[in-house]
Design a protein around this motif. Structure first.
Motif, PDB file in Angstrom:
ATOM      1  N   TRP A 123       0.834  -1.210   0.000  1.00 28.37           N
ATOM      2  CA  TRP A 123       0.000   0.000   0.000  1.00 28.37           C
ATOM      3  C   TRP A 123       0.866   1.256   0.000  1.00 28.37           C
ATOM      4  CZ3 TRP A 123      -5.463   1.040   0.951  1.00 28.37           C
ATOM      5  CH2 TRP A 123      -6.264  -0.092   0.760  1.00 28.37           C
ATOM      6  N   ALA A 124       1.970   1.235   0.752  1.00 23.77           N
ATOM      7  CA  ALA A 124       2.846   2.405   0.794  1.00 23.77           C
ATOM      8  C   ALA A 124       3.444   2.676  -0.584  1.00 23.77           C
ATOM      9  CB  ALA A 124       3.960   2.183   1.817  1.00 23.77           C
ATOM     10  N   THR A 125       3.870   1.625  -1.252  1.00 26.54           N
ATOM     11  CA  THR A 125       4.472   1.787  -2.577  1.00 26.54           C
ATOM     12  C   THR A 125       3.443   2.265  -3.594  1.00 26.54           C
ATOM     13  OG1 THR A 125       6.085   0.036  -2.114  1.00 26.54           O
ATOM     14  CG2 THR A 125       5.717   0.602  -4.421  1.00 26.54           C
ATOM     15  N   ALA A 129       2.984   6.419  -4.948  1.00 23.30           N
ATOM     16  CA  ALA A 129       3.205   6.843  -6.332  1.00 23.30           C
ATOM     17  C   ALA A 129       2.302   8.007  -6.724  1.00 23.30           C
ATOM     18  CB  ALA A 129       2.961   5.657  -7.277  1.00 23.30           C
ATOM     19  N   TRP A 130       1.227   8.240  -5.938  1.00 15.26           N
ATOM     20  CA  TRP A 130       0.320   9.355  -6.226  1.00 15.26           C
ATOM     21  C   TRP A 130       0.762  10.651  -5.559  1.00 15.26           C
ATOM     22  CZ3 TRP A 130      -3.620   9.315  -9.658  1.00 15.26           C
ATOM     23  CH2 TRP A 130      -4.066   8.068 -10.099  1.00 15.26           C
ATOM     24  N   SER A 131       1.799  10.573  -4.753  1.00 17.06           N
ATOM     25  CA  SER A 131       2.240  11.759  -4.021  1.00 17.06           C
ATOM     26  C   SER A 131       2.682  12.871  -4.971  1.00 17.06           C
ATOM     27  CB  SER A 131       3.396  11.394  -3.085  1.00 17.06           C
ATOM     28  OG  SER A 131       3.887  12.540  -2.429  1.00 17.06           O
ATOM     29  N   ARG A 132       2.243  14.084  -4.696  1.00 15.46           N
ATOM     30  CA  ARG A 132       2.628  15.229  -5.519  1.00 15.46           C
ATOM     31  C   ARG A 132       4.011  15.759  -5.144  1.00 15.46           C
ATOM     32  NH1 ARG A 132      -2.898  18.888  -6.165  1.00 15.46           N
ATOM     33  NH2 ARG A 132      -4.164  17.255  -7.176  1.00 15.46           N
ATOM     34  N   SER A 133       4.492  15.356  -3.985  1.00 14.77           N
ATOM     35  CA  SER A 133       5.830  15.777  -3.564  1.00 14.77           C
ATOM     36  C   SER A 133       6.785  14.596  -3.646  1.00 14.77           C
ATOM     37  CB  SER A 133       5.793  16.315  -2.133  1.00 14.77           C
ATOM     38  OG  SER A 133       5.292  15.333  -1.240  1.00 14.77           O
ATOM     39  N   LEU A 134       8.051  14.882  -3.833  1.00 17.86           N
ATOM     40  CA  LEU A 134       9.054  13.836  -3.927  1.00 17.86           C
ATOM     41  C   LEU A 134       9.194  13.122  -2.584  1.00 17.86           C
ATOM     42  CD1 LEU A 134      11.890  15.585  -5.974  1.00 17.86           C
ATOM     43  CD2 LEU A 134      10.380  13.746  -6.746  1.00 17.86           C
ATOM     44  N   SER A 143      15.197  14.854  -0.189  1.00 18.20           N
ATOM     45  CA  SER A 143      14.319  14.473  -1.298  1.00 18.20           C
ATOM     46  C   SER A 143      15.083  13.565  -2.259  1.00 18.20           C
ATOM     47  CB  SER A 143      13.832  15.722  -2.042  1.00 18.20           C
ATOM     48  OG  SER A 143      13.030  16.525  -1.202  1.00 18.20           O
ATOM     49  N   VAL A 144      14.396  12.512  -2.711  1.00 19.78           N
ATOM     50  CA  VAL A 144      14.990  11.560  -3.650  1.00 19.78           C
ATOM     51  C   VAL A 144      14.002  11.326  -4.787  1.00 19.78           C
ATOM     52  CG1 VAL A 144      16.462  10.398  -1.964  1.00 19.78           C
ATOM     53  CG2 VAL A 144      14.094   9.635  -2.284  1.00 19.78           C
ATOM     54  N   PRO A 145      14.461  10.836  -5.948  1.00 20.18           N
ATOM     55  CA  PRO A 145      13.547  10.573  -7.062  1.00 20.18           C
ATOM     56  C   PRO A 145      12.484   9.539  -6.693  1.00 20.18           C
ATOM     57  CG  PRO A 145      15.819  10.586  -7.813  1.00 20.18           C
ATOM     58  CD  PRO A 145      15.866  10.609  -6.315  1.00 20.18           C
ATOM     59  N   ALA A 146      11.323   9.656  -7.293  1.00 23.46           N
ATOM     60  CA  ALA A 146      10.238   8.705  -7.051  1.00 23.46           C
ATOM     61  C   ALA A 146      10.702   7.293  -7.392  1.00 23.46           C
ATOM     62  CB  ALA A 146       9.021   9.066  -7.895  1.00 23.46           C
ATOM     63  N   GLY A 147      10.371   6.337  -6.523  1.00 23.05           N
ATOM     64  CA  GLY A 147      10.751   4.960  -6.749  1.00 23.05           C
ATOM     65  C   GLY A 147      12.063   4.557  -6.114  1.00 23.05           C
ATOM     66  N   ILE A 158       0.484   6.962   5.032  1.00 19.02           N
ATOM     67  CA  ILE A 158      -0.929   6.777   5.374  1.00 19.02           C
ATOM     68  C   ILE A 158      -1.445   5.482   4.753  1.00 19.02           C
ATOM     69  CG2 ILE A 158      -3.252   7.709   5.054  1.00 19.02           C
ATOM     70  CD1 ILE A 158      -2.006  10.511   5.165  1.00 19.02           C
ATOM     71  N   GLY A 159      -1.037   5.230   3.519  1.00 24.13           N
ATOM     72  CA  GLY A 159      -1.432   3.990   2.861  1.00 24.13           C
ATOM     73  C   GLY A 159      -0.955   2.762   3.621  1.00 24.13           C
ATOM     74  N   ALA A 160       0.259   2.827   4.156  1.00 25.01           N
ATOM     75  CA  ALA A 160       0.800   1.704   4.921  1.00 25.01           C
ATOM     76  C   ALA A 160      -0.060   1.432   6.154  1.00 25.01           C
ATOM     77  CB  ALA A 160       2.237   2.005   5.342  1.00 25.01           C
TER      78      ALA A 160
END
Length: 264
Positions: A123-125, A129-134, A143-147, A158-160
């Motif tokens: 769920w966290a992963t 992926a929908w997060s608007r911030s890095l 801050s790191v790249p998405a993924g 929150i998803g977790a």
């Protein structure tokens, strides 16, 4: 209440076949899922089966809802789980469920705690992926790249909590153990944090010299051998998931003895 092996195998085969037809499992993944499902049902009966179903259905659904990652740092396998992914997420629960043959309550606590950790990570992963911030690195908070392995977002966090709570609620409700809900939820969330920490430190990180992108694999999807930048070469994402769910299973065992749910 455990289930006879023939009945457990038949129920597991029906659910697994549906998952395969819907594209949630590869052929090898379906065989592994059938094995996991059968043993969980044999060891922990319908309560364990309900917990496993809550994990599989919700995680498969949320994985399909994941937003495509723009500029993602890694090349993940995708949403169709193979046998390694199934065992990484459900192997600890499968082995722990066998404890249920002698102690049904303990077996359910182990299964629920381990699958709550697997759900929390999925769920966290997916929602992250929908997060608007890095995402921010778990250890440096930069801050790191998405993924990026070890990256966390508020949306994913929150998803977790939701994913772990959902699986914990299934185990608690089906097993009629109220104390299992908060404990397994916390263990599941802690398993996600451990997963992120291992991903940030021990998991192997590679880079494709041809595509100039980061990868999780020794050979990039383009076919070019990658260069290892960090971590242990043998520890990939599936290994990290397996270690995190195993740790959650052990935590569930310890929590059973500490909280003494048999009296509540």
């Amino acid at each position: 209440m455990t289930l006879p092996l023939p009945l457990a195998a038949a129920v597991s085969a029906t659910v697994t076949a549906l998952g395969w037809r819907l594209g949630a499992l590869t052929g090898s993944g379906a065989m592994a899922a059938w094995t996991v499902g059968t043993l969980v049902l044999v060891g922990t009966g319908w309560p364990g089966g309900a917990t496993l179903a809550a994990f599989f259905v919700s995680s498969s659904a949320v994985s399909r809802l994941a937003a495509p990652r723009q500029g993602a740092a890694v090349d993940a396998k995708g949403n169709c789980r193979d046998h390694w992914q199934v065992l990484a997420n459900g192997g600890a629960a499968m082995l722990g469920s066998l404890v249920g043959l002698s102690n049904a309550g303990l077996g359910l606590w182990i299964v629920t705690s381990s699958l709550a950790a697997a759900a929390a990570d999925t769920w966290a992963t997916s929602l992250g992926a929908w997060s608007r911030s890095l995402p921010r690195h778990l250890l440096t908070w930069r801050s790191v790249p998405a993924g990026t392995s070890g990256g966390m977002t508020l949306t994913g966090t929150i998803g977790a909590l939701v994913g772990a709570g959902l699986v914990a609620a299934a185990g608690s409700g089906a097993g009629r153990m109220p104390s299992l809900l908060p404990v397994a939820s916390l263990i599941g969330f802690g398993g996600m944090v451990l997963d992120s920490a291992l991903g940030a430190t021990a998991q192997a990180g590679f880079r494709c010299p041809r595509c100039e992108v980061a990868s999780e694999w020794a050979v990039h999807r383009c076919g070019t051998p990658t260069v290892r930048l960090r971590g242990w070469a043998w520890l990939n994402n599936d290994g990290v998931n397996g270690l995190a769910t195993a740790a959650a299973a052990v935590a569930g065992w310890v929590a059973w003895a500490w909280v003494s749910p048999a009296s509540g």
